[in-house]
Design a protein around this motif. Structure first.
Motif, short mmCIF file in Angstrom:
data_model
loop_
_atom_site.label_atom_id
_atom_site.label_comp_id
_atom_site.label_asym_id
_atom_site.label_seq_id
_atom_site.Cartn_x
_atom_site.Cartn_y
_atom_site.Cartn_z
N SER A 72 0.81 -1.22 0.00
CA SER A 72 0.00 0.00 0.00
C SER A 72 0.85 1.27 0.00
O SER A 72 0.30 2.37 0.06
N MET A 73 2.15 1.13 -0.06
CA MET A 73 3.02 2.29 -0.03
C MET A 73 3.14 2.93 -1.41
O MET A 73 3.18 2.23 -2.42
N GLY A 74 3.16 4.24 -1.41
CA GLY A 74 3.33 4.99 -2.64
C GLY A 74 4.80 5.09 -3.01
O GLY A 74 5.68 4.62 -2.28
N ALA A 75 5.08 5.76 -4.11
CA ALA A 75 6.45 5.92 -4.58
C ALA A 75 7.29 6.74 -3.61
O ALA A 75 8.51 6.57 -3.53
N ASP A 76 6.62 7.61 -2.83
CA ASP A 76 7.34 8.46 -1.89
C ASP A 76 7.60 7.77 -0.54
O ASP A 76 8.13 8.38 0.39
N GLY A 77 7.22 6.49 -0.43
CA GLY A 77 7.45 5.76 0.81
C GLY A 77 6.38 5.94 1.86
O GLY A 77 6.47 5.40 2.95
N LYS A 78 5.36 6.73 1.53
CA LYS A 78 4.24 6.94 2.44
C LYS A 78 3.05 6.14 1.95
O LYS A 78 2.93 5.87 0.76
N PRO A 79 2.17 5.75 2.86
CA PRO A 79 0.99 4.98 2.41
C PRO A 79 0.14 5.79 1.44
O PRO A 79 -0.11 6.96 1.64
N ASP A 80 -0.29 5.12 0.40
CA ASP A 80 -1.18 5.70 -0.59
C ASP A 80 -2.59 5.24 -0.23
O ASP A 80 -2.89 4.04 -0.24
N VAL A 81 -3.47 6.18 0.11
CA VAL A 81 -4.81 5.85 0.58
C VAL A 81 -5.55 4.99 -0.44
O VAL A 81 -6.24 4.04 -0.08
N MET A 82 -5.40 5.30 -1.72
CA MET A 82 -6.09 4.51 -2.75
C MET A 82 -5.57 3.07 -2.77
O MET A 82 -6.34 2.14 -2.93
N LYS A 83 -4.27 2.90 -2.61
CA LYS A 83 -3.71 1.55 -2.58
C LYS A 83 -4.18 0.80 -1.33
O LYS A 83 -4.43 -0.40 -1.37
#
Length: 162
Positions: A72-83
């Motif tokens: 669920s992590m985004g490219a920036d290393g933070k969780p991506d709510v959509m993922k």
């Protein structure tokens, strides 16, 4: 120009009627009105029992939940709510669906959120508060949990977002 405007308005009205009819046919109103049926509530004892069951399932599937959080992590290393909603929620739902159904909640995302809210009603009990926090932490990355905490007004005793 007036005639063209009249044609466009007429076509628009026809489309609105058609799609309104199709949607009403596909999704009929709930019996007794337009409101969905009320979500179940939990007694303090049922909330405690249900939370214990969910936490047992979470502990038995800790690796699966950690993998879902990692995915669920985004490219920036933070969780991506959509993922989180696309990857994490289905896994959490799959793990909790039998428990949700046992206590009268729909085995879907709305049922899971209603379950959180029903448990929140008993967050004055320290054991329920702790079990709800453990469940939330197992299902959601801390950043997403903080956002949902703000939206839901606590969600099982989560600390307020700074």
């Amino acid at each position: 120009c007036d005639r063209q405007k009249q044609k466009k308005t007429s076509r628009s009205a026809c489309l609105k009627f058609y799609y309104g009819f199709v949607m009403a046919s596909a999704f009929p109103a709930a019996p007794g009105g337009l409101a969905p049926p009320p979500m179940p509530t939990l007694t303090k004892e049922n909330a405690l029992s249900a939370l214990k069951e969910v936490n047992e399932v979470c502990n038995a599937n800790a690796q699966k939940l950690e993998t879902a959080k990692a995915m669920s992590m985004g490219a920036d290393g933070k969780p991506d709510v959509m993922k989180v909603m696309m990857v994490g929620m289905p896994i959490a739902l799959d793990l909790a669906k039998d428990i949700l159904a046992k206590y009268g909640f729909p085995a879907d995302q709305g049922g899971l959120l209603a379950f959180f809210a029903a448990c929140k009603a008993h967050d004055t009990d320290d054991e329920i508060k702790e079990l709800a926090k453990n469940m939330r932490d197992a299902f959601l990355p801390p950043e997403v949990a903080a956002m949902l905490t703000m939206m839901m007004g606590g969600m099982g005793g989560a600390p307020p977002m700074p």
